[in-house]
Design a protein around this motif. Structure first.
Motif, PDB file in Angstrom:
ATOM      1  N   MET A 109       0.802  -1.211   0.000  1.00 51.87           N
ATOM      2  CA  MET A 109       0.000   0.000   0.000  1.00 51.87           C
ATOM      3  C   MET A 109       0.844   1.274   0.000  1.00 51.87           C
ATOM      4  O   MET A 109       2.009   1.279   0.358  1.00 51.87           O
ATOM      5  CB  MET A 109      -0.922   0.011   1.224  1.00 51.87           C
ATOM      6  CG  MET A 109      -1.967  -1.106   1.225  1.00 51.87           C
ATOM      7  SD  MET A 109      -3.104  -1.007  -0.194  1.00 51.87           S
ATOM      8  CE  MET A 109      -3.897   0.572   0.147  1.00 51.87           C
ATOM      9  N   GLY A 110       0.189   2.367  -0.369  1.00 50.76           N
ATOM     10  CA  GLY A 110       0.777   3.695  -0.277  1.00 50.76           C
ATOM     11  C   GLY A 110       1.273   4.227  -1.599  1.00 50.76           C
ATOM     12  O   GLY A 110       1.801   3.479  -2.425  1.00 50.76           O
ATOM     13  N   HIS A 111       1.096   5.534  -1.813  1.00 53.52           N
ATOM     14  CA  HIS A 111       1.518   6.150  -3.076  1.00 53.52           C
ATOM     15  C   HIS A 111       2.048   7.568  -2.888  1.00 53.52           C
ATOM     16  O   HIS A 111       2.245   8.274  -3.864  1.00 53.52           O
ATOM     17  CB  HIS A 111       0.339   6.165  -4.072  1.00 53.52           C
ATOM     18  CG  HIS A 111      -0.900   6.819  -3.539  1.00 53.52           C
ATOM     19  ND1 HIS A 111      -1.909   6.095  -2.944  1.00 53.52           N
ATOM     20  CD2 HIS A 111      -1.287   8.114  -3.505  1.00 53.52           C
ATOM     21  CE1 HIS A 111      -2.882   6.910  -2.573  1.00 53.52           C
ATOM     22  NE2 HIS A 111      -2.514   8.154  -2.895  1.00 53.52           N
ATOM     23  N   GLU A 112       2.291   7.997  -1.660  1.00 48.83           N
ATOM     24  CA  GLU A 112       2.802   9.343  -1.396  1.00 48.83           C
ATOM     25  C   GLU A 112       4.075   9.223  -0.570  1.00 48.83           C
ATOM     26  O   GLU A 112       4.062   8.624   0.494  1.00 48.83           O
ATOM     27  CB  GLU A 112       1.771  10.169  -0.618  1.00 48.83           C
ATOM     28  CG  GLU A 112       0.433  10.311  -1.324  1.00 48.83           C
ATOM     29  CD  GLU A 112      -0.661  10.759  -0.366  1.00 48.83           C
ATOM     30  OE1 GLU A 112      -0.940  11.970  -0.309  1.00 48.83           O
ATOM     31  OE2 GLU A 112      -1.239   9.901   0.333  1.00 48.83           O
ATOM     32  N   MET A 113       5.163   9.838  -1.050  1.00 52.25           N
ATOM     33  CA  MET A 113       6.399   9.730  -0.275  1.00 52.25           C
ATOM     34  C   MET A 113       7.420  10.769  -0.706  1.00 52.25           C
ATOM     35  O   MET A 113       7.388  11.280  -1.818  1.00 52.25           O
ATOM     36  CB  MET A 113       7.009   8.327  -0.423  1.00 52.25           C
ATOM     37  CG  MET A 113       7.514   7.989  -1.816  1.00 52.25           C
ATOM     38  SD  MET A 113       8.293   6.339  -1.944  1.00 52.25           S
ATOM     39  CE  MET A 113       9.817   6.603  -1.029  1.00 52.25           C
ATOM     40  N   ILE A 114       8.321  11.056   0.221  1.00 46.68           N
ATOM     41  CA  ILE A 114       9.595  11.722  -0.060  1.00 46.68           C
ATOM     42  C   ILE A 114      10.671  10.702   0.240  1.00 46.68           C
ATOM     43  O   ILE A 114      10.622  10.004   1.266  1.00 46.68           O
ATOM     44  CB  ILE A 114       9.801  12.962   0.826  1.00 46.68           C
ATOM     45  CG1 ILE A 114       8.638  13.958   0.669  1.00 46.68           C
ATOM     46  CG2 ILE A 114      11.132  13.627   0.510  1.00 46.68           C
ATOM     47  CD1 ILE A 114       8.546  14.613  -0.672  1.00 46.68           C
ATOM     48  N   GLY A 115      11.645  10.575  -0.660  1.00 44.80           N
ATOM     49  CA  GLY A 115      12.672   9.572  -0.467  1.00 44.80           C
ATOM     50  C   GLY A 115      14.061  10.121  -0.696  1.00 44.80           C
ATOM     51  O   GLY A 115      14.249  11.265  -1.152  1.00 44.80           O
ATOM     52  N   VAL A 116      15.039   9.308  -0.364  1.00 45.12           N
ATOM     53  CA  VAL A 116      16.437   9.582  -0.673  1.00 45.12           C
ATOM     54  C   VAL A 116      16.906   8.517  -1.662  1.00 45.12           C
ATOM     55  O   VAL A 116      16.678   7.323  -1.450  1.00 45.12           O
ATOM     56  CB  VAL A 116      17.314   9.544   0.589  1.00 45.12           C
ATOM     57  CG1 VAL A 116      18.791   9.656   0.220  1.00 45.12           C
ATOM     58  CG2 VAL A 116      16.935  10.670   1.535  1.00 45.12           C
ATOM     59  N   VAL A 117      17.529   8.961  -2.733  1.00 41.58           N
ATOM     60  CA  VAL A 117      18.038   8.031  -3.735  1.00 41.58           C
ATOM     61  C   VAL A 117      19.225   7.270  -3.153  1.00 41.58           C
ATOM     62  O   VAL A 117      20.191   7.875  -2.669  1.00 41.58           O
ATOM     63  CB  VAL A 117      18.468   8.787  -5.014  1.00 41.58           C
ATOM     64  CG1 VAL A 117      19.074   7.815  -6.033  1.00 41.58           C
ATOM     65  CG2 VAL A 117      17.272   9.531  -5.617  1.00 41.58           C
ATOM     66  N   GLU A 118      19.136   5.947  -3.177  1.00 37.54           N
ATOM     67  CA  GLU A 118      20.239   5.120  -2.685  1.00 37.54           C
ATOM     68  C   GLU A 118      21.047   4.497  -3.813  1.00 37.54           C
ATOM     69  O   GLU A 118      22.248   4.269  -3.670  1.00 37.54           O
ATOM     70  CB  GLU A 118      19.695   4.010  -1.772  1.00 37.54           C
ATOM     71  CG  GLU A 118      19.177   4.511  -0.442  1.00 37.54           C
ATOM     72  CD  GLU A 118      19.162   3.431   0.622  1.00 37.54           C
ATOM     73  OE1 GLU A 118      18.856   2.272   0.286  1.00 37.54           O
ATOM     74  OE2 GLU A 118      19.457   3.756   1.790  1.00 37.54           O
ATOM     75  N   GLU A 119      20.381   4.210  -4.934  1.00 38.78           N
ATOM     76  CA  GLU A 119      21.060   3.535  -6.037  1.00 38.78           C
ATOM     77  C   GLU A 119      20.341   3.914  -7.326  1.00 38.78           C
ATOM     78  O   GLU A 119      19.133   4.156  -7.319  1.00 38.78           O
ATOM     79  CB  GLU A 119      21.001   2.016  -5.821  1.00 38.78           C
ATOM     80  CG  GLU A 119      21.786   1.191  -6.811  1.00 38.78           C
ATOM     81  CD  GLU A 119      21.691  -0.301  -6.529  1.00 38.78           C
ATOM     82  OE1 GLU A 119      22.231  -1.092  -7.331  1.00 38.78           O
ATOM     83  OE2 GLU A 119      21.061  -0.683  -5.512  1.00 38.78           O
ATOM     84  N   GLY A 158       5.808  -1.627  -6.015  1.00 39.64           N
ATOM     85  CA  GLY A 158       5.457  -1.742  -4.609  1.00 39.64           C
ATOM     86  C   GLY A 158       4.958  -0.419  -4.061  1.00 39.64           C
ATOM     87  O   GLY A 158       5.087   0.637  -4.687  1.00 39.64           O
ATOM     88  N   GLY A 159       4.388  -0.477  -2.864  1.00 42.01           N
ATOM     89  CA  GLY A 159       3.794   0.718  -2.283  1.00 42.01           C
ATOM     90  C   GLY A 159       4.797   1.613  -1.593  1.00 42.01           C
ATOM     91  O   GLY A 159       5.943   1.233  -1.313  1.00 42.01           O
ATOM     92  N   ALA A 160       4.351   2.832  -1.293  1.00 41.60           N
ATOM     93  CA  ALA A 160       5.208   3.834  -0.660  1.00 41.60           C
ATOM     94  C   ALA A 160       5.245   3.710   0.855  1.00 41.60           C
ATOM     95  O   ALA A 160       6.097   4.319   1.498  1.00 41.60           O
ATOM     96  CB  ALA A 160       4.740   5.240  -1.049  1.00 41.60           C
TER      97      ALA A 160
END
Length: 339
Positions: free
Chosen positions: A52-62, A110-112
Motif C-alpha cells: 500500500m501507499g503512493h505518497e512519499m519523499i525519499g532519498v536516492v540510494e542507487e 510496490g507501495g510507498a
C-alpha cells in the motif's frame, strides 16, 4: 492490506535495480491517503496482500545505468504516478496517461508505505529538491506527491479565477487543499461543505469564506442562498461518492463547471438534465501532479503557503494499521508515517 480493515506490517524483499532507468529509494516520509480508505473498506481478501501507499519523499540510494537526473543522496519528491517524461502525454503535462507507465501500466514498484521502494522511470518521475532529510518543511513537500497537486488540479480544471464563486465538497486533505488552491487562483467566495469543525477551521485558515455543514438538498439550498440563488461558478467534488457528485450538480450555476477529483466509488453517474439545459461542464480526473510541482514548490519552500498543516498525526511505519484506523474513524485528518 490483506482484506477490509486488515493492514499488516510485514517483511518484504529488498528492492533492487531491475531496469537501467530504475532508482532505489529509502523512505524519509510517507502517509496514508483518503483514497487508501476505499480499499480499506472493500478490497477483495487475498493471501498475498497488496503493498500500500503512493505518497512519499525519499532519498536516492542507487540508480540504474541510464539514470541522469538524480544521483545517490538526492532527496526527491515521488509523484504518485510513475511516468517516462518523454512520450506525447508526458510532454503535454498529462503524466497520468504516460504510454509506458502512468495509471494503466503495472510497474511492480510496490507501495510507498515501506522503508524502501524501487522507482521505475526515475528521470521522468522523481523531482529533486535541495533540502535535508530533517527539513521542517517535509510535511509540505510530501503534499506535492499527491494531495496539494490534486487540490490544485481541481481548481485549475474548474477554471477558478478572480470574481468566481467556488464550492468545495469534502473537508478531507484534498478538499482543504482545493480551498487553498482556489484562494491562490483568486477566488473571492469559497464555500467549504464539511461538518468536522477542526477541519473546517483549517479550511477557513486556507481561505474559505463560508462553511456549510448541511448535505443533500438542504446543503444545495444553502449554497444557492449564499450565491444569490444562482449557484457557484465552480463546484469541486473532493469526495468521490455519488451523493457528493449529485450535490455538486445541484450547487453549480448555469454555465458553470463541476470538477471531480475524489476517486469515484461508483460505476456510473447521471449527467441529468441540469447539465444539458444549464450548459454545465463536467471535468476533473486523476491529477498529473508531476506537472504542477514547478508551480507549487516555491510557495512551500518560502513558507508563503502551509499545505503540510493537513497532517495532524505522525506515526511510525510500524504503526501504519493505527493510521488507517484513525483516519477511518475521523480521529485524524491525515497521518504521516516515518520509518
Amino acid at each position: 492490506m490483506y482484506g477490509p480493515g486488515d493492514v499488516r506490517v510485514v517483511d518484504a524483499p529488498e528492492p533492487r535495480i531491475e531496469q537501467p532507468t530504475d532508482a532505489v529509494l529509502r523512505t524519509v516520509v510517507a502517509c496514508v491517503c483518503g483514497s487508501d480508505l476505499h480499499p480499506y473498506h472493500s478490497i477483495e481478501p487475498s493471501e498475498a496482500g497488496r503493498s500500500m501507499g503512493h505518497e512519499m519523499i525519499g532519498v536516492v540510494e542507487e540508480i540504474g545505468a541510464d539514470v541522469r537526473t538524480v544521483t545517490p543522496g538526492d532527496v526527491v519528491i515521488v509523484p504518485f504516478v510513475f511516468s517516462c517524461g518523454e512520450c506525447e502525454f508526458c510532454r503535454a503535462g498529462l503524466q497520468t496517461s504516460c504510454r509506458f507507465a502512468g495509471l494503466s501500466v503495472p510497474t511492480g514498484a510496490g507501495g510507498a508505505q515501506a522503508e524502501r521502494r524501487r522507482a521505475p522511470f526515475a528521470d521522468g518521475t522523481l523531482y529533486r529538491v535541495d533540502v535535508a532529510e530533517d527539513d521542517e518543511r517535509m510535511p509540505g513537500l510530501l503534499t506535492l506527491s499527491d494531495v496539494y497537486g490534486t487540490g490544485w488540479h481541481a481548481a485549475v480544471t474548474g477554471g477558478v479565477a478572480p470574481g468566481k464563486d467556488v464550492v468545495v465538497i469534502g473537508d478531507g486533505a484534498v478538499g482543504l487543499l482545493a480551498v487553498l488552491s482556489a484562494r491562490q487562483l483568486g477566488a473571492e467566495r469559497i464555500i467549504l461543505m464539511g461538518r468536522h469543525e477542526a477541519r473546517t477551521d483549517l479550511g477557513r485558515r486556507y481561505g474559505a469564506t463560508d462553511v456549510v455543514a448541511a448535505r443533500g438538498e438542504e446543503g444545495v439550498a444553502a449554497v444557492r442562498e449564499l450565491t444569490g440563488g444562482f449557484g457557484a461558478h465552480v463546484v469541486i467534488d473532493a469526495v468521490g461518492h455519488l451523493p457528493a457528485y449529485e450535490q455538486a450538480l445541484g450547487a453549480v450555476r448555469a454555465g458553470g463547471t463541476v470538477t471531480r477529483v475524489g476517486v469515484p466509488q461508483y460505476a456510473d453517474a447521471p449527467l441529468q438534465r441540469v447539465q444539458f439545459t444549464g450548459n454545465v461542464t463536467v471535468t476533473g480526473g486523476v491529477a498529473p501532479v508531476r506537472a504542477y510541482i514547478d508551480d507549487l514548490l516555491p510557495g512551500v519552500l518560502d513558507g508563503t503557503v502551509d499545505p503540510g498543516a493537513v497532517f495532524d498525526r505522525e506515526l511510525s511505519l510500524g504503526e501504519a494499521a493505527d493510521g488507517y484506523r484513525l483516519m477511518d474513524d475521523r480521529a485524524a485528518l491525515k497521518v504521516m508515517l516515518r520509518p
